[in-house]
Design a protein around this motif. Structure first.
Motif, PDB file in Angstrom:
ATOM      1  N   ALA A 138       0.070  -6.878  -5.888  1.00 42.22           N
ATOM      2  CA  ALA A 138      -1.105  -5.906  -6.072  1.00 42.22           C
ATOM      3  C   ALA A 138      -2.412  -6.632  -6.193  1.00 42.22           C
ATOM      4  O   ALA A 138      -3.386  -6.009  -5.729  1.00 42.22           O
ATOM      5  CB  ALA A 138      -0.637  -5.174  -7.647  1.00 42.22           C
ATOM      6  N   ARG A 139      -2.553  -7.837  -6.314  1.00 39.53           N
ATOM      7  CA  ARG A 139      -3.627  -8.662  -6.424  1.00 39.53           C
ATOM      8  C   ARG A 139      -4.200  -9.104  -5.193  1.00 39.53           C
ATOM      9  O   ARG A 139      -5.030  -8.904  -4.614  1.00 39.53           O
ATOM     10  CB  ARG A 139      -3.443  -9.873  -7.516  1.00 39.53           C
ATOM     11  CG  ARG A 139      -3.987  -9.517  -8.845  1.00 39.53           C
ATOM     12  CD  ARG A 139      -4.049 -10.849  -9.614  1.00 39.53           C
ATOM     13  NE  ARG A 139      -2.857 -11.577  -9.681  1.00 39.53           N
ATOM     14  CZ  ARG A 139      -1.726 -11.516 -10.354  1.00 39.53           C
ATOM     15  NH1 ARG A 139      -2.025 -10.642 -11.468  1.00 39.53           N
ATOM     16  NH2 ARG A 139      -0.730 -12.328 -10.288  1.00 39.53           N
ATOM     17  N   TYR A 147      -4.583  -2.707   3.369  1.00 39.75           N
ATOM     18  CA  TYR A 147      -4.803  -1.929   2.275  1.00 39.75           C
ATOM     19  C   TYR A 147      -5.866  -2.466   1.268  1.00 39.75           C
ATOM     20  O   TYR A 147      -5.862  -2.371   0.329  1.00 39.75           O
ATOM     21  CB  TYR A 147      -3.589  -1.406   1.788  1.00 39.75           C
ATOM     22  CG  TYR A 147      -2.430  -1.084   2.418  1.00 39.75           C
ATOM     23  CD1 TYR A 147      -2.691   0.111   3.104  1.00 39.75           C
ATOM     24  CD2 TYR A 147      -1.243  -1.616   2.749  1.00 39.75           C
ATOM     25  CE1 TYR A 147      -1.862   0.755   3.975  1.00 39.75           C
ATOM     26  CE2 TYR A 147      -0.081  -1.163   3.425  1.00 39.75           C
ATOM     27  CZ  TYR A 147      -0.554  -0.123   4.061  1.00 39.75           C
ATOM     28  OH  TYR A 147       0.328   0.415   5.037  1.00 39.75           O
ATOM     29  N   ALA A 148      -6.947  -3.292   1.814  1.00 40.72           N
ATOM     30  CA  ALA A 148      -7.565  -4.251   1.084  1.00 40.72           C
ATOM     31  C   ALA A 148      -8.602  -3.475   0.059  1.00 40.72           C
ATOM     32  O   ALA A 148      -8.682  -3.875  -0.964  1.00 40.72           O
ATOM     33  CB  ALA A 148      -8.295  -5.170   1.905  1.00 40.72           C
ATOM     34  N   GLY A 208       4.682  -0.330  -0.200  1.00 41.94           N
ATOM     35  CA  GLY A 208       4.710   1.230  -0.134  1.00 41.94           C
ATOM     36  C   GLY A 208       4.734   1.648  -1.516  1.00 41.94           C
ATOM     37  O   GLY A 208       3.787   1.654  -2.008  1.00 41.94           O
ATOM     38  N   ALA A 209       5.713   1.834  -2.193  1.00 38.65           N
ATOM     39  CA  ALA A 209       5.788   2.445  -3.446  1.00 38.65           C
ATOM     40  C   ALA A 209       5.058   1.257  -4.539  1.00 38.65           C
ATOM     41  O   ALA A 209       4.303   1.929  -5.494  1.00 38.65           O
ATOM     42  CB  ALA A 209       7.133   2.789  -3.880  1.00 38.65           C
ATOM     43  N   ASN A 210       5.064   0.050  -4.079  1.00 38.31           N
ATOM     44  CA  ASN A 210       4.378  -0.624  -5.300  1.00 38.31           C
ATOM     45  C   ASN A 210       2.657  -0.632  -4.997  1.00 38.31           C
ATOM     46  O   ASN A 210       2.049  -0.916  -6.000  1.00 38.31           O
ATOM     47  CB  ASN A 210       4.699  -2.403  -5.047  1.00 38.31           C
ATOM     48  CG  ASN A 210       4.199  -3.234  -6.158  1.00 38.31           C
ATOM     49  OD1 ASN A 210       4.656  -2.965  -7.116  1.00 38.31           O
ATOM     50  ND2 ASN A 210       3.400  -4.109  -5.400  1.00 38.31           N
ATOM     51  N   ARG A 211       2.444   0.069  -4.083  1.00 30.20           N
ATOM     52  CA  ARG A 211       1.082   0.256  -3.636  1.00 30.20           C
ATOM     53  C   ARG A 211       0.775   1.745  -4.145  1.00 30.20           C
ATOM     54  O   ARG A 211      -0.321   1.947  -4.890  1.00 30.20           O
ATOM     55  CB  ARG A 211       0.706   0.343  -2.142  1.00 30.20           C
ATOM     56  CG  ARG A 211      -0.620   0.589  -1.819  1.00 30.20           C
ATOM     57  CD  ARG A 211      -1.013   0.086  -0.298  1.00 30.20           C
ATOM     58  NE  ARG A 211       0.118   0.913   0.453  1.00 30.20           N
ATOM     59  CZ  ARG A 211      -0.095   1.967   1.108  1.00 30.20           C
ATOM     60  NH1 ARG A 211      -1.160   2.761   0.890  1.00 30.20           N
ATOM     61  NH2 ARG A 211       0.600   2.372   2.046  1.00 30.20           N
ATOM     62  N   THR A 212       1.595   2.623  -3.744  1.00 29.41           N
ATOM     63  CA  THR A 212       1.279   3.994  -3.855  1.00 29.41           C
ATOM     64  C   THR A 212       1.602   4.770  -5.342  1.00 29.41           C
ATOM     65  O   THR A 212       1.137   5.501  -5.651  1.00 29.41           O
ATOM     66  CB  THR A 212       1.696   5.074  -2.972  1.00 29.41           C
ATOM     67  OG1 THR A 212       3.272   4.697  -2.869  1.00 29.41           O
ATOM     68  CG2 THR A 212       1.158   4.477  -1.471  1.00 29.41           C
ATOM     69  N   GLY A 213       2.840   3.865  -6.049  1.00 29.93           N
ATOM     70  CA  GLY A 213       3.155   4.554  -7.214  1.00 29.93           C
ATOM     71  C   GLY A 213       4.280   5.546  -7.046  1.00 29.93           C
ATOM     72  O   GLY A 213       4.671   6.268  -8.014  1.00 29.93           O
TER      73      GLY A 213
END
Length: 249
Positions: free
Chosen positions: A45-46, A52-53, A83-88
């Motif tokens: 995420a960091r 997706y920067a 994917g989900a770790n980015r969008t929730g």
């Protein structure tokens, strides 16, 4: 409201018990029980992917989503790193989700064929989707200990949706085995299914509220879809079967 945070397997089991679906989802989102997964999901995420920067990653465990009283439950492996770790939202923002929701739309289980971000308008009136492991794992491979630590979240979710549930679609062998382990841990069925995993595999499992049909499908990973091991028609066939069974009285 400050919610309790699970920091061990024992705390996951304690905090998963006796709560409703909304509170379960909220507690899942706060879980920090697996140090390796916490480090990985937060590092991803960091650092982000270049494409997706400019986005803020979710970087937390991902709860189930969809119908609160589903007739169909789809069980996957784990959130994708970007994917989900980015969008929730599980199966949202990656190629596997593109494949899955396009098929769900074709068979009438989703109101649209795409799942790109929270608030994109996607609705699943009859279906709920969960990951057996709620955090993105390195190389998409959780350890056995991580799998088992996370299991009580799925066990509680099954208890909460059992009254309406008619079908479980297991994506991949991991989802199939996680489903059977869940049934055994809940005491609903202590005998391993005689139907081994395979695409289109089907067996019946008991619950206190009635029988549920377990269907197997190859996971819509790029490894499977790019090589032709899983085709659109194959996915449609399993999900259409799930839709038909789910709508039976």
């Amino acid at each position: 409201m400050t919610r309790p945070v699970a920091r061990s397997a024992a705390q996951v089991r304690r905090l998963a018990g006796g709560v409703d679906l909304d509170e379960l989802d909220a507690r899942i989102c706060e879980c920090r029980a697996c140090p390796r997964l916490v480090r990985w999901r937060e590092d991803v995420a960091r650092t982000k992917r270049a494409a997706y920067a400019d986005e803020t990653y979710w970087g937390r465990p991902v709860p189930g989503w969809g119908a609160a009283a589903p007739r169909i439950l789809v069980v996957g492996l784990a959130p994708a790193a970007h994917g989900a770790n980015r969008t929730g939202r599980v199966f949202t923002g990656d190629r596997s989700g593109d494949w899955l929701f396009a098929s769900m739309h074709r068979v009438g289980l989703a109101n649209q064929p795409t799942s790109t971000h929270l608030g994109d308008g996607l609705e699943l009136p009859e279906t709920r989707i969960v990951a057996a492991v709620r955090c993105a794992p390195p190389a998409n491979k959780p350890t056995v200990a991580e799998r088992d630590t996370c299991a009580p979240w799925l066990e509680r979710e099954l208890v909460l949706v059992q009254d309406s549930l008619r079908v479980v679609v297991a994506l991949g062998r991991f989802g199939w085995d996680a489903t059977l382990r869940t049934w055994a841990h809940l005491g609903w069925s202590n005998v391993r299914s005689t139907a081994g995993f395979g695409h289109g595999a089907e067996t019946t499992l008991p619950t206190p509220s009635g029988e549920v049909t377990l269907l197997g499908s190859f996971h819509p990973s790029q490894q499977n879809t790019f090589t032709g091991r899983l085709t659109e028609q194959m996915t449609d066939d399993v999900l259409a079967r799930a839709a038909a069974l789910g709508r039976m009285p």
